[in-house]
Design a protein around this motif. Structure first.
Motif, mmCIF file in Angstrom:
data_model
loop_
_atom_site.group_PDB
_atom_site.id
_atom_site.type_symbol
_atom_site.label_atom_id
_atom_site.label_comp_id
_atom_site.label_asym_id
_atom_site.label_seq_id
_atom_site.Cartn_x
_atom_site.Cartn_y
_atom_site.Cartn_z
ATOM 1 N N ASP A 1 -14.479 -11.536 -4.675
ATOM 2 C CA ASP A 1 -13.277 -11.992 -3.976
ATOM 3 C C ASP A 1 -12.141 -10.973 -4.136
ATOM 4 O O ASP A 1 -10.982 -11.281 -3.909
ATOM 5 C CB ASP A 1 -12.844 -13.377 -4.463
ATOM 6 C CG ASP A 1 -12.527 -13.430 -5.946
ATOM 7 O OD1 ASP A 1 -12.691 -12.400 -6.642
ATOM 8 O OD2 ASP A 1 -12.118 -14.495 -6.421
ATOM 9 N N ASP A 2 -12.495 -9.743 -4.509
ATOM 10 C CA ASP A 2 -11.502 -8.675 -4.642
ATOM 11 C C ASP A 2 -10.757 -8.461 -3.333
ATOM 12 O O ASP A 2 -11.324 -8.554 -2.243
ATOM 13 C CB ASP A 2 -12.165 -7.345 -5.013
ATOM 14 C CG ASP A 2 -12.499 -7.231 -6.482
ATOM 15 O OD1 ASP A 2 -12.081 -8.093 -7.268
ATOM 16 O OD2 ASP A 2 -13.198 -6.260 -6.833
ATOM 17 N N THR A 3 -9.491 -8.155 -3.460
ATOM 18 C CA THR A 3 -8.666 -7.693 -2.355
ATOM 19 C C THR A 3 -7.926 -6.457 -2.850
ATOM 20 O O THR A 3 -8.070 -6.069 -4.010
ATOM 21 C CB THR A 3 -7.661 -8.777 -1.892
ATOM 22 O OG1 THR A 3 -6.828 -9.133 -2.989
ATOM 23 C CG2 THR A 3 -8.377 -10.006 -1.347
ATOM 24 N N PHE A 4 -7.133 -5.867 -1.995
ATOM 25 C CA PHE A 4 -6.389 -4.683 -2.399
ATOM 26 C C PHE A 4 -5.067 -4.636 -1.664
ATOM 27 O O PHE A 4 -4.862 -5.346 -0.674
ATOM 28 C CB PHE A 4 -7.201 -3.407 -2.141
ATOM 29 C CG PHE A 4 -7.489 -3.171 -0.692
ATOM 30 C CD1 PHE A 4 -6.627 -2.426 0.089
ATOM 31 C CD2 PHE A 4 -8.629 -3.705 -0.104
ATOM 32 C CE1 PHE A 4 -6.877 -2.227 1.433
ATOM 33 C CE2 PHE A 4 -8.890 -3.510 1.233
ATOM 34 C CZ PHE A 4 -8.020 -2.766 2.003
ATOM 35 N N VAL A 5 -4.193 -3.801 -2.150
ATOM 36 C CA VAL A 5 -2.935 -3.522 -1.471
ATOM 37 C C VAL A 5 -2.858 -2.026 -1.210
ATOM 38 O O VAL A 5 -3.431 -1.224 -1.944
ATOM 39 C CB VAL A 5 -1.689 -3.978 -2.283
ATOM 40 C CG1 VAL A 5 -1.681 -5.491 -2.441
ATOM 41 C CG2 VAL A 5 -1.626 -3.289 -3.618
ATOM 42 N N CYS A 6 -2.157 -1.692 -0.153
ATOM 43 C CA CYS A 6 -1.895 -0.297 0.166
ATOM 44 C C CYS A 6 -0.597 0.074 -0.535
ATOM 45 O O CYS A 6 0.478 -0.375 -0.153
ATOM 46 C CB CYS A 6 -1.787 -0.107 1.678
ATOM 47 S SG CYS A 6 -1.511 1.613 2.153
ATOM 48 N N ARG A 7 -0.718 0.855 -1.566
ATOM 49 C CA ARG A 7 0.441 1.256 -2.363
ATOM 50 C C ARG A 7 1.266 2.323 -1.645
ATOM 51 O O ARG A 7 2.476 2.375 -1.773
ATOM 52 C CB ARG A 7 -0.039 1.779 -3.712
ATOM 53 C CG ARG A 7 1.057 1.924 -4.730
ATOM 54 C CD ARG A 7 0.542 2.463 -6.030
ATOM 55 N NE ARG A 7 -0.193 1.442 -6.780
ATOM 56 C CZ ARG A 7 -0.940 1.708 -7.837
ATOM 57 N NH1 ARG A 7 -1.065 2.949 -8.268
ATOM 58 N NH2 ARG A 7 -1.562 0.750 -8.473
ATOM 59 N N ARG A 8 0.559 3.170 -0.885
ATOM 60 C CA ARG A 8 1.255 4.247 -0.179
ATOM 61 C C ARG A 8 0.451 4.658 1.045
ATOM 62 O O ARG A 8 -0.772 4.702 0.997
ATOM 63 C CB ARG A 8 1.417 5.454 -1.094
ATOM 64 C CG ARG A 8 2.231 6.562 -0.477
ATOM 65 C CD ARG A 8 2.409 7.778 -1.356
ATOM 66 N NE ARG A 8 2.437 7.456 -2.780
ATOM 67 C CZ ARG A 8 2.287 8.345 -3.739
ATOM 68 N NH1 ARG A 8 2.101 9.604 -3.436
ATOM 69 N NH2 ARG A 8 2.330 7.991 -5.000
ATOM 70 N N MET A 9 1.157 4.946 2.130
ATOM 71 C CA MET A 9 0.543 5.457 3.353
ATOM 72 C C MET A 9 1.400 6.630 3.813
ATOM 73 O O MET A 9 2.621 6.512 3.880
ATOM 74 C CB MET A 9 0.505 4.358 4.427
ATOM 75 C CG MET A 9 -0.188 4.765 5.700
ATOM 76 S SD MET A 9 -0.202 3.463 6.993
ATOM 77 C CE MET A 9 -1.133 2.157 6.200
ATOM 78 N N THR A 10 0.756 7.737 4.099
ATOM 79 C CA THR A 10 1.490 8.910 4.539
ATOM 80 C C THR A 10 0.744 9.590 5.678
ATOM 81 O O THR A 10 -0.471 9.470 5.786
ATOM 82 C CB THR A 10 1.726 9.890 3.366
ATOM 83 O OG1 THR A 10 2.593 10.930 3.782
ATOM 84 C CG2 THR A 10 0.435 10.466 2.834
ATOM 85 N N GLY A 11 1.484 10.274 6.492
ATOM 86 C CA GLY A 11 0.909 10.936 7.654
ATOM 87 C C GLY A 11 1.234 10.157 8.907
ATOM 88 O O GLY A 11 1.757 9.050 8.854
ATOM 89 N N GLU A 12 0.922 10.755 10.010
ATOM 90 C CA GLU A 12 1.172 10.102 11.294
ATOM 91 C C GLU A 12 0.224 10.702 12.300
ATOM 92 O O GLU A 12 -0.474 11.682 12.023
ATOM 93 C CB GLU A 12 2.618 10.277 11.726
ATOM 94 C CG GLU A 12 3.061 11.704 11.806
ATOM 95 C CD GLU A 12 4.539 11.838 12.114
ATOM 96 O OE1 GLU A 12 4.847 12.512 13.094
ATOM 97 O OE2 GLU A 12 5.358 11.267 11.373
#
Length: 105
Positions: free
Chosen positions: A58-69
């Motif tokens: 039942d693991d989930t995750f969070v996006c701690r950082r997103m970079t780029g475009e």
């Protein structure tokens, strides 16, 4: 919708196990390289591997950082067990066609 927004939806589908919608974010010929050596070539192989990874979890995750475009976006993800992964996604025509994932544990 830009690719960063598409990627955010992709992560939401993964966390909620909406596998049909998740698969719809992938190009048919997507290539996922995991830890530099394991390669899933094509949507079917990708989906087989990702669903197996979550089987019984039942693991989930969070996006701690997103970079780029644009067509390339890098992310730092952390799951509920504290495991971090760095992923780079390449897009074409609004679909993920390449992912490099490195699990840092």
């Amino acid at each position: 919708m830009d690719n960063a927004a598409r990627l955010t939806e992709f992560f939401e589908y993964e966390n909620s196990r909406q596998w049909e919608k998740y698969a719809g974010c992938l190009a048919e010929d997507v290539v996922w390289t995991l830890n530099g050596s394991e390669v899933m070539d094509g949507r079917t192989a990708y989906m087989r591997r990702i669903t197996a990874a979550y089987e019984g979890s039942d693991d989930t995750f969070v996006c701690r950082r997103m970079t780029g475009e644009g067509e390339r976006i890098a992310t730092e993800l952390v799951n509920t067990r504290g495991v971090t992964s760095i992923c780079v996604f390449d897009f074409a025509q609004g679909l993920i066609f390449r992912e490099w994932e490195f699990i840092l544990d």
